[in-house]
Write an enzyme that holds these catalytic residues in place. Structure first.
Site, PDB file in Angstrom:
ATOM      1  N   LYS A  23       0.841  -1.203   0.000  1.00 12.85           N
ATOM      2  CA  LYS A  23       0.000   0.000   0.000  1.00 12.85           C
ATOM      3  C   LYS A  23       0.874   1.251   0.000  1.00 12.85           C
ATOM      4  O   LYS A  23       0.605   2.224  -0.720  1.00 12.85           O
ATOM      5  CB  LYS A  23      -0.930  -0.007   1.221  1.00 12.85           C
ATOM      6  CG  LYS A  23      -2.058  -1.018   1.095  1.00 12.85           C
ATOM      7  CD  LYS A  23      -2.769  -1.288   2.415  1.00 12.85           C
ATOM      8  CE  LYS A  23      -3.777  -2.430   2.229  1.00 12.85           C
ATOM      9  NZ  LYS A  23      -4.416  -2.854   3.471  1.00 12.85           N
ATOM     10  N   GLN A  67      -4.370  -1.227   9.752  1.00 10.57           N
ATOM     11  CA  GLN A  67      -4.326  -2.588   9.200  1.00 10.57           C
ATOM     12  C   GLN A  67      -4.868  -3.603  10.211  1.00 10.57           C
ATOM     13  O   GLN A  67      -4.468  -3.598  11.376  1.00 10.57           O
ATOM     14  CB  GLN A  67      -2.877  -2.934   8.814  1.00 10.57           C
ATOM     15  CG  GLN A  67      -2.717  -4.274   8.144  1.00 10.57           C
ATOM     16  CD  GLN A  67      -3.383  -4.346   6.768  1.00 10.57           C
ATOM     17  OE1 GLN A  67      -3.311  -3.411   5.973  1.00 10.57           O
ATOM     18  NE2 GLN A  67      -4.042  -5.454   6.484  1.00 10.57           N
ATOM     19  N   ASP A  90     -10.731   3.109   4.167  1.00 12.32           N
ATOM     20  CA  ASP A  90     -10.996   1.669   4.139  1.00 12.32           C
ATOM     21  C   ASP A  90     -12.505   1.407   4.031  1.00 12.32           C
ATOM     22  O   ASP A  90     -12.916   0.310   3.689  1.00 12.32           O
ATOM     23  CB  ASP A  90     -10.483   1.032   5.447  1.00 12.32           C
ATOM     24  CG  ASP A  90      -9.501  -0.101   5.189  1.00 12.32           C
ATOM     25  OD1 ASP A  90      -9.256  -0.415   4.012  1.00 12.32           O
ATOM     26  OD2 ASP A  90      -8.985  -0.659   6.174  1.00 12.32           O
TER      27      ASP A  90
END
Ligand code: NDP
Length: 270
Positions: A23, A67, A90
């Site tokens: 990412k 994460q 997200d």
């Protein structure tokens, strides 16, 4: 204005470390300000929430991604709810999940199912009126996938069935799918004989299995047995290389949108 993405990694989960570095690389490659904040597994929930608050208040940060999975002792739902919804790239904050379900487009869509929709649109797969069957009902893939496919718009208008471990006859459902999306986390569980001829098959699964023929002793595979499925399907995504890169692309798109919205609001208030 340079879009800024901050990714937070807590602990030393090997798979998460790979996802996070992919990412960061992708965000830098397209000219964003990408940073990864690495915290030890001993980090407390209060410390993580304090970091999220700092990022929420930082004008150079447009997108925040924490994460998952988080170490035990940290409640992921509390952390997700702490992220400012307008920075939740997200797409997991309840505000964004609610907007997605209603069909509003001013929130952020979760990246993996959004990437699947983008692939269907760009590959010219007709979703309108199609029988779409999803295997898996997680909050990050299966449920939002169903919510997106059922919306009354391009990339939607499908008749959606969601299967899970309690579904009575899984293959009766998969065999009638025009569009089959598999996100169960079970290596190669769907084979050619479980697929309708000509169907579009999207394999979200990402599993590492033992393989003595590889120098590493293992290989990555999806939830679909590619060789047998490829012979039956009209279109199929590979693993690796299909849904994974699209997930990252959608994260970057969400981050650009987050930055654009800040820019637009500045113009609006000038
Ligand atoms: P979860 O474990 O959270 O959910 C799996 C779902 O599959 C559950 O709903 C479960 O049912 C269902 N399921 C499991 N076994 C069966 C079975 N035998 N028959 C029918 N349904 C079954 O997984 P995720 O949704 O987080 O991830 C799914 C897969 O996708 C994983 O391999 C993951 O690594 C991958 N993934 C890939 C991403 C990418 O970017 N490429 C991003 C996210 C995930 P129940 O609810 O009843 O337990």
């Amino acid at each position: 204005m340079v879009p800024g993405l901050s990714v937070v990694l807590v602990g030393d989960d090997a798979a998460s470390a790979v996802y996070v570095s992919n990412k960061e690389k992708a965000s830098k490659a397209c000219g964003m300000r990408g940073e990864t904040i690495r915290l030890p597994a001993s980090t407390s929930q209060a410390e993580l929430l304090a970091l999220v608050e700092r990022l929420n208040a930082d004008n150079a940060v447009h997108g925040i991604l924490v994460q998952m999975p988080l170490p035990s002792g940290i409640d992921p739902d509390v952390v997700i709810r702490h992220i400012a919804p307008h920075k939740d790239v997200d797409g997991f904050h309840p505000v964004n999940v609610g907007k997605m379900l209603i069909g509003h487009t001013d929130g952020f869509m979760p990246c993996t199912p959004a990437g699947v929709i983008e692939m269907l649109l760009r590959s010219g797969v007709e979703t309108r009126g199609a029988e779409a069957v999803i295997v898996g009902r997680s909050n990050i893939v299966g449920k939002p996938m169903a919510a997106m496919l059922v919306q009354a718009r391009a990339g939607g208008d499908a008749t959606v069935t969601v299967c899970h471990s309690r579904s009575r006859d899984l293959h009766a459902h998969t065999k009638r799918a025009d569009i089959l999306i598999v996100a169960a986390g079970r290596a190669e569980m769907i084979r050619g004989e479980h697929i309708k001829p000509g169907a579009t098959v999207i394999d979200v699964g990402m599993n590492r299995v033992a393989d003595a023929s590889r120098a590493s002793g293992s290989r990555l595979c999806g939830d679909v047995h590619f060789e047998s499925a490829e012979a039956v399907a009209g279109k199929i995504t590979p693993v690796p290389g299909g849904v994974g890169p699209m997930t990252i692309a959608m994260l970057l798109r969400n981050t650009v949108r987050a930055a654009e919205r800040v820019a637009d609001s500045r113009v609006g208030t000038a």
